[in-house]
Write a protein that holds these residues in place. Structure first.
Motif, short mmCIF file in Angstrom:
data_model
loop_
_atom_site.label_atom_id
_atom_site.label_comp_id
_atom_site.label_asym_id
_atom_site.label_seq_id
_atom_site.Cartn_x
_atom_site.Cartn_y
_atom_site.Cartn_z
N GLY A 121 0.93 -1.09 0.27
CA GLY A 121 -0.14 -0.04 0.09
C GLY A 121 0.80 1.17 0.01
N GLN A 122 0.16 2.37 0.28
CA GLN A 122 0.94 3.71 -0.01
C GLN A 122 0.37 4.58 1.14
OE1 GLN A 122 2.81 5.21 -2.30
NE2 GLN A 122 2.94 6.84 -1.13
N PHE A 177 4.75 0.52 1.47
CA PHE A 177 4.89 -0.51 2.43
C PHE A 177 4.46 -1.68 1.26
CE2 PHE A 177 0.71 1.01 3.41
CZ PHE A 177 0.03 -0.05 3.52
N ASP A 178 5.39 -2.77 1.58
CA ASP A 178 5.15 -4.13 1.15
C ASP A 178 5.97 -5.05 1.95
OD1 ASP A 178 5.29 -6.41 -0.51
OD2 ASP A 178 6.13 -5.49 -2.24
N CYS A 179 4.96 -5.85 2.80
CA CYS A 179 5.38 -6.88 3.85
C CYS A 179 4.66 -8.17 3.69
CB CYS A 179 5.50 -6.13 4.87
SG CYS A 179 3.93 -5.48 5.56
N ASP A 222 -2.63 -2.67 -2.60
CA ASP A 222 -2.76 -1.13 -2.99
C ASP A 222 -3.94 -0.61 -1.88
OD1 ASP A 222 -2.58 1.22 -4.48
OD2 ASP A 222 -4.28 0.80 -5.62
N ILE A 223 -3.21 -0.69 -0.58
CA ILE A 223 -4.11 -0.25 0.48
C ILE A 223 -3.78 1.33 0.48
CG2 ILE A 223 -4.38 -0.15 2.90
CD1 ILE A 223 -5.43 -2.71 1.59
N GLN A 224 -4.46 2.23 0.77
CA GLN A 224 -4.21 3.59 0.64
C GLN A 224 -4.76 4.07 2.12
OE1 GLN A 224 -2.88 5.32 -2.12
NE2 GLN A 224 -2.98 3.25 -2.79
#
Length: 279
Positions: A121-122, A177-179, A222-224
């Motif tokens: 997400g961002q 973030f990417d986890c 793609d969580i905003q």
């Protein structure tokens, strides 16, 4: 079984009864193979101190088996495996189950060690500042969800599990973030550690008085997330169904939340002096 007795009244003669309790039997597997020597813990599902006394732990045997004896009967509990017993990115899903009657044995489904689900997400700051310039040194040189090391000026995504453990992952300077940080089958809250900012109620999926949660079936790509400056003010009314420990621990334990509406603590009841028996 160990037990906490509450609501005892001064001056009354009472009998405190302990029972044998129940047993919980289970097994820990990784890719279908038994895991030897891993720590498994047991705790109350609803967070109460009564009737259970804290959490218990035991190690698995050579066949991955574990047994908890003398557990409070007819209670809702859960078992979990601490992250220190797992590889980075691995989790064991937490699920509740009920203990049986005294002198009974409850066999729980095998605990499977699995990869955590990937969350991407961002993060955007509502005041227009870049995340890189707003970042402050909160946690330095710590291991995170995927085994990397975080620098001292990193914004953190924090996933808080029912067990009290946190899965932490860094947010990069562009706010991405990417986890591997979402346990399969669990509903978990998301918070972000950035000094003087909190998750905005305008964030998609945000629930008033509950915050931002990820539940099974939700989109994880793609969580905003929007962060607002300052403290989040939350006005609490009487919690539905019981005392204040039923309110989400993301609100009660988050230093970026300013709680309003909690009644002031009551004055302690004076304790009468003990009377010595005659010699």
């Amino acid at each position: 079984a160990p037990r906490v007795f509450q609501e005892l009244h001064w001056g009354e003669q009472i009998t405190l009864r302990l029972t044998h309790g129940a047993a919980i039997i289970g097994r820990l597997l990784r890719a279908g193979e038994p895991v030897h020597g891993a720590i498994v813990r047991l705790g109350p599902w609803d967070g109460r101190a009564e009737p259970m006394v804290g959490s218990e732990q035991i190690a698995t045997d050579a066949n991955g088996n574990f047994t908890f004896a003398n557990v409070a009967p007819r209670e809702s509990v859960f078992v979990w495996v601490p992250a220190t017993n797992l590889a980075p990115g691995e989790v064991v899903t937490i699920r509740p189950f009920a203990t049986g009657d005294d002198d009974s044995s409850t066999h729980v489904a095998a605990l499977a060690i699995r990869p955590a689900l990937r969350l991407r997400g961002q993060v955007t700051l509502s005041d227009g500042r870049p995340v890189s310039t707003a970042a402050s040194a909160l946690v330095g040189g710590v291991a995170v969800a995927d085994g990397r090391r975080a620098s001292a000026a990193t914004v953190f995504l924090v996933v808080r599990r029912r067990s009290g453990e946190e899965i932490r992952a860094p947010v990069d300077s562009a706010g991405r973030f990417d986890c591997l940080c979402v346990p399969p089958g669990e509903s978990v809250p998301l918070t972000f550690e950035l000094k003087n900012y909190h998750v905005s109620p305008k964030t998609p999926g945000y629930k008033p008085q509950f915050g931002l949660w990820i539940s099974p079936g939700d989109t994880l790509d793609d969580i905003q997330v929007i962060l607002d400056p300052g403290l989040l003010k939350v006005v609490l009314g009487p919690p539905p169904g019981g005392p204040y420990y039923h309110w989400p621990f993301t609100m009660l334990g988050d230093p970026r939340v300013l709680l309003q509406g909690i009644p002031p603590p009551q004055e302690p009841i004076p304790t009468p002096p003990l009377k010595r028996p005659p010699q």
